[in-house]
Scaffold this active site. Structure first.
Site, PDB file in Angstrom:
ATOM      1  CG  ASN A  10       5.510   3.721   3.854  1.00 25.47           C
ATOM      2  OD1 ASN A  10       6.546   3.729   4.522  1.00 25.47           O
ATOM      3  ND2 ASN A  10       5.495   3.994   2.550  1.00 25.47           N
ATOM      4  CD1 TRP A  11       4.266   5.015  10.225  1.00 26.72           C
ATOM      5  CD2 TRP A  11       5.786   4.858  11.866  1.00 26.72           C
ATOM      6  NE1 TRP A  11       3.619   4.573  11.360  1.00 26.72           N
ATOM      7  CE2 TRP A  11       4.532   4.474  12.380  1.00 26.72           C
ATOM      8  CE3 TRP A  11       6.896   4.829  12.709  1.00 26.72           C
ATOM      9  CZ2 TRP A  11       4.348   4.065  13.701  1.00 26.72           C
ATOM     10  CZ3 TRP A  11       6.721   4.424  14.030  1.00 26.72           C
ATOM     11  CH2 TRP A  11       5.456   4.052  14.515  1.00 26.72           C
ATOM     12  CE  LYS A  12       5.115   7.720   2.193  1.00 30.05           C
ATOM     13  NZ  LYS A  12       4.721   8.452   1.028  1.00 30.05           N
ATOM     14  CG  HIS A  94       6.363   3.061  -1.632  1.00 29.56           C
ATOM     15  ND1 HIS A  94       6.670   4.339  -2.025  1.00 29.56           N
ATOM     16  CD2 HIS A  94       5.233   3.155  -0.889  1.00 29.56           C
ATOM     17  CE1 HIS A  94       5.769   5.169  -1.530  1.00 29.56           C
ATOM     18  NE2 HIS A  94       4.883   4.471  -0.830  1.00 29.56           N
ATOM     19  CD  GLU A  96       7.422   7.974  -1.211  1.00 24.87           C
ATOM     20  OE1 GLU A  96       7.853   7.402  -0.200  1.00 24.87           O
ATOM     21  OE2 GLU A  96       6.344   8.610  -1.227  1.00 24.87           O
ATOM     22  CD  GLU A 165       0.916   3.046  -1.968  1.00 26.71           C
ATOM     23  OE1 GLU A 165       0.427   3.436  -0.912  1.00 26.71           O
ATOM     24  OE2 GLU A 165       2.137   3.061  -2.204  1.00 26.71           O
ATOM     25  N   GLY A 171       0.837  11.425  -1.256  1.00 22.71           N
ATOM     26  CA  GLY A 171       1.370  12.618  -0.592  1.00 22.71           C
ATOM     27  C   GLY A 171       0.914  13.920  -1.225  1.00 22.71           C
ATOM     28  CB  SER A 211      -4.113  11.536  -0.431  1.00 21.68           C
ATOM     29  OG  SER A 211      -2.899  12.131  -0.849  1.00 21.68           O
ATOM     30  N   GLY A 232       0.387   6.718   4.202  1.00 22.03           N
ATOM     31  CA  GLY A 232       1.625   7.446   4.433  1.00 22.03           C
ATOM     32  C   GLY A 232       1.403   8.544   5.461  1.00 22.03           C
TER      33      GLY A 232
HETATM   34  C1  PEP Z   1       2.312   5.870   0.517  1.00 21.41           C
HETATM   35  O1  PEP Z   1       3.364   6.444   0.316  1.00 21.41           O
HETATM   36  O2  PEP Z   1       2.274   4.627   0.560  1.00 21.41           O
HETATM   37  C2  PEP Z   1       1.112   6.685   0.716  1.00 21.41           C
HETATM   38  C3  PEP Z   1      -0.038   6.146   0.465  1.00 21.41           C
HETATM   39  O3  PEP Z   1       1.316   7.987   1.120  1.00 21.41           O
HETATM   40  P1  PEP Z   1       0.164   9.073   1.463  1.00 21.41           P
HETATM   41  O4  PEP Z   1      -0.873   8.372   2.285  1.00 21.41           O
HETATM   42  O5  PEP Z   1       0.875  10.148   2.203  1.00 21.41           O
HETATM   43  O6  PEP Z   1      -0.393   9.536   0.150  1.00 21.41           O
END
Ligand code: PEP
Length: 249
Positions: A10-12, A94, A96, A165, A171, A211, A232
Site C-alpha cells: 500500500n503505497w499510500k 484502512h 487511515e 492491522e 507506521g 510495520s 506500507g
Molecule cells: C498500512 O498502512 O497498511 C501499513 C501496514 O503500514 P506500515 O507497514 O507502514 O505499518
C-alpha cells in the site's frame, strides 16, 4: 487446500510518477513465484504502474473506491473506472480512512460490497487502536468491523481477504508479536466461520499489517492463520518489499 500467501504493498500518498514506475518495475522484475504479490499505488499513477507491470503476475490494486456507479460524484473514482485501468484488488476500511479521513462503517460497507460485486478481490482492513487494545476491546472492535461485510453478498472466499492491522502498529515501527497477531487472526477466522461456514473461513486469506519488514515477516507469516501481509512503509523500496515477498514463500 492450502492458502496461497498474499503480500500487498500500500503505497499510500507517496511516490511521483517516475518513482512509481521504477518501483513497480523493480518489484515485477524480481517477485518470487508461489506467492501472490500486489501493489496499490496512488490513483493518479494506476495507469502508468499498470503498464509497468503488464505481462507480470503482479496484481494492480487501488487504495480506495467510491461505491456509486459513474456519475456526478466530484473527486471520486468508481469501481468500473478502476477495472478499466486494470485494477484487480481494492482496499476498504484502512485505518487511515477510518480514523484520519473519518469514514464511517456504513460507507465502508457500501464500498466493500461494490468492490466484491464488481468481481474484484476485496481486502477489508480491520484493527484496534491502542486505547482499545489496552481496554481489552480488540475482539469487540474487530467483530464490529467484520459486521461491515454481508455473507449474503460475499460468496467467493477466494476474493475476500481480511487485513488485520492493529492501528498502534501502523507506521510506528512497533509490530504485533507473532503470537499477538496469531491470536487475532484465529479469532477472525472463527468469526468468519460463524458468519459463513468453516469451509469458507478456511479459504479466506488473512493478512497481517503493521510495520511488517523483511526481518519480522517470516516469524509472523509462519503462524498458521497469517496468510501474508499488507505493507506500507516497507513497500516503498523494491528491496524491502521483495524481502517480505520472499519471506512469504
Ligand atoms: C498500512 O498502512 O497498511 C501499513 C501496514 O503500514 P506500515 O507497514 O507502514 O505499518
Amino acid at each position: 487446500m492450502a492458502r496461497t500467501k498474499f503480500v500487498a504493498g500500500n503505497w499510500k500518498m507517496n511516490t511521483t510518477r517516475s518513482a512509481a514506475v521504477d518501483l513497480a518495475k523493480g518489484v515485477a522484475a524480481a517477485a518470487p513465484s508461489g506467492v501472490q504479490v500486489g501493489i496499490a499505488p496512488p490513483f493518479v499513477y494506476l495507469d502508468a504502474v499498470g503498464q509497468a507491470i503488464a505481462g507480470s503476475n503482479i496484481l494492480l490494486g487501488a487504495q480506495d473506491v467510491y461505491f456509486e456507479k459513474p456519475g456526478a460524484f466530484t473527486g471520486e473514482v468508481a469501481v468500473e473506472q478502476l477495472i478499466d485501468v486494470g485494477v484487480k484488488f481494492v482496499l476498504t476500511g484502512h485505518s487511515e480512512r477510518r480514523h484520519v479521513i473519518g469514514e464511517a462503517s456504513d460507507l465502508i460497507s457500501k464500498k466493500a460490497h461494490a468492490v466484491y460485486t464488481a468481481g474484484l478481490i476485496l481486502i477489508h482492513c480491520v484493527g484496534e487502536k491502542l486505547e482499545e487494545r489496552d481496554a481489552n476491546k480488540t475482539f469487540d472492535v474487530v467483530k464490529l468491523q467484520l459486521d461491515e461485510l454481508m455473507p449474503g453478498v460475499i460468496t467467493d472466499a477466494s476474493r475476500l481477504v481480511i487485513a488485520y492491522e492493529p492501528v498502534w502498529a501502523i507506521g510506528t515501527g512497533r509490530t504485533a508479536t507473532d503470537d499477538q497477531a496469531q491470536e487475532v487472526h484465529a479469532f477472525i477466522r472463527k468469526q468468519l466461520g460463524e458468519r459463513w461456514s468453516t469451509a469458507f473461513a478456511s479459504q479466506v486469506r488473512i493478512q497481517y499489517g503493521g510495520s511488517m519488514k523483511p526481518d519480522n515477516a517470516k516469524g509472523l507469516m509462519s503462524k498458521p492463520d497469517v496468510d501474508g501481509g499488507l505493507i506500507g512503509g516497507a513497500a516503498l523500496k523494491a528491496e524491502s518489499f521483495l524481502g517480505i515477498c520472499n519471506a512469504a514463500r
